[in-house]
Motif scaffolding. Structure first.
Motif, mmCIF file in Angstrom:
data_model
loop_
_atom_site.group_PDB
_atom_site.id
_atom_site.type_symbol
_atom_site.label_atom_id
_atom_site.label_comp_id
_atom_site.label_asym_id
_atom_site.label_seq_id
_atom_site.Cartn_x
_atom_site.Cartn_y
_atom_site.Cartn_z
ATOM 1 N N UNK A 112 107.832 34.367 59.883
ATOM 2 C CA UNK A 112 108.128 32.999 59.513
ATOM 3 C C UNK A 112 107.262 32.079 60.382
ATOM 4 N N UNK A 113 106.719 31.050 59.769
ATOM 5 C CA UNK A 113 105.874 30.085 60.474
ATOM 6 C C UNK A 113 106.712 28.923 60.961
ATOM 7 N N UNK A 114 106.594 28.590 62.220
ATOM 8 C CA UNK A 114 107.312 27.451 62.770
ATOM 9 C C UNK A 114 106.455 26.199 62.622
ATOM 10 N N UNK A 115 107.111 25.076 62.296
ATOM 11 C CA UNK A 115 106.408 23.806 62.213
ATOM 12 C C UNK A 115 107.167 22.771 63.036
ATOM 13 N N UNK A 116 106.451 21.756 63.457
ATOM 14 C CA UNK A 116 107.094 20.699 64.232
ATOM 15 C C UNK A 116 107.810 19.735 63.294
ATOM 16 N N UNK A 117 108.669 18.909 63.864
ATOM 17 C CA UNK A 117 109.380 17.914 63.065
ATOM 18 C C UNK A 117 108.388 16.920 62.452
ATOM 19 N N UNK A 118 107.298 16.663 63.161
ATOM 20 C CA UNK A 118 106.276 15.752 62.636
ATOM 21 C C UNK A 118 105.589 16.346 61.401
ATOM 22 N N UNK A 119 105.310 17.655 61.446
ATOM 23 C CA UNK A 119 104.717 18.324 60.290
ATOM 24 C C UNK A 119 105.682 18.318 59.100
ATOM 25 N N UNK A 120 106.956 18.536 59.385
ATOM 26 C CA UNK A 120 107.962 18.506 58.329
ATOM 27 C C UNK A 120 108.028 17.125 57.699
ATOM 28 N N UNK A 121 108.072 16.080 58.524
ATOM 29 C CA UNK A 121 108.128 14.707 58.015
ATOM 30 C C UNK A 121 106.889 14.391 57.176
ATOM 31 N N UNK A 122 105.729 14.832 57.621
ATOM 32 C CA UNK A 122 104.495 14.587 56.869
ATOM 33 C C UNK A 122 104.550 15.283 55.508
ATOM 34 N N UNK A 123 105.056 16.501 55.480
ATOM 35 C CA UNK A 123 105.182 17.229 54.222
ATOM 36 C C UNK A 123 106.143 16.549 53.260
ATOM 37 N N UNK A 124 107.251 16.063 53.791
ATOM 38 C CA UNK A 124 108.221 15.359 52.954
ATOM 39 C C UNK A 124 107.606 14.085 52.396
ATOM 40 N N UNK A 125 106.898 13.337 53.227
ATOM 41 C CA UNK A 125 106.252 12.104 52.766
ATOM 42 C C UNK A 125 105.193 12.377 51.711
ATOM 43 N N UNK A 126 104.442 13.472 51.867
ATOM 44 C CA UNK A 126 103.457 13.848 50.833
ATOM 45 C C UNK A 126 104.151 14.136 49.509
ATOM 46 N N UNK A 127 105.243 14.885 49.565
ATOM 47 C CA UNK A 127 105.971 15.240 48.342
ATOM 48 C C UNK A 127 106.544 13.991 47.679
ATOM 49 N N UNK A 128 107.107 13.067 48.468
ATOM 50 C CA UNK A 128 107.631 11.827 47.914
ATOM 51 C C UNK A 128 106.518 11.034 47.231
ATOM 52 N N UNK A 129 105.338 11.003 47.843
ATOM 53 C CA UNK A 129 104.209 10.288 47.242
ATOM 54 C C UNK A 129 103.801 10.936 45.921
ATOM 55 N N UNK A 130 103.802 12.269 45.870
ATOM 56 C CA UNK A 130 103.474 12.982 44.630
ATOM 57 C C UNK A 130 104.469 12.646 43.521
ATOM 58 N N UNK A 131 105.726 12.432 43.891
ATOM 59 C CA UNK A 131 106.768 12.129 42.910
ATOM 60 C C UNK A 131 106.840 10.643 42.574
ATOM 61 N N UNK A 132 106.059 9.822 43.274
ATOM 62 C CA UNK A 132 106.037 8.400 42.969
ATOM 63 C C UNK A 132 107.030 7.579 43.761
ATOM 64 N N UNK A 133 107.633 8.169 44.779
ATOM 65 C CA UNK A 133 108.556 7.428 45.633
ATOM 66 C C UNK A 133 107.765 6.782 46.758
#
Length: 64
Positions: A1-22
């Motif tokens: 399993x790959x560990x990620x930082x909270x900052x990486x998680x937040x960036x991924x969530x923001x990218x996904x929200x942008x893809x969905x138009x939020x």
């Protein structure tokens, strides 16, 4: 399993929200509330009314 930082998680969530138009936190989920129980609708209404009595907008937008 790959560990990620909270900052990486937040960036991924923001990218996904942008893809969905939020954008930011000012959006309403695509859930229409059509199948929401009456007790949940009443809870959402009461939270909205309580926020209005305190002179502020509710912390979320809800379809009910």
């Amino acid at each position: 399993m790959r560990e990620i930082s909270i900052e990486e998680l937040a960036a991924g969530i923001n990218r996904k929200k942008a893809e969905l138009g939020y954008s930011g936190t000012d959006y309403v989920a695509r859930n229409s509330g059509k199948y929401r129980t009456e007790s949940k609708r009443a809870l959402l209404r009461s939270l909205t009314e309580l926020a209005a009595k305190k002179g502020r907008p509710p912390k979320f937008k809800a379809n009910y």
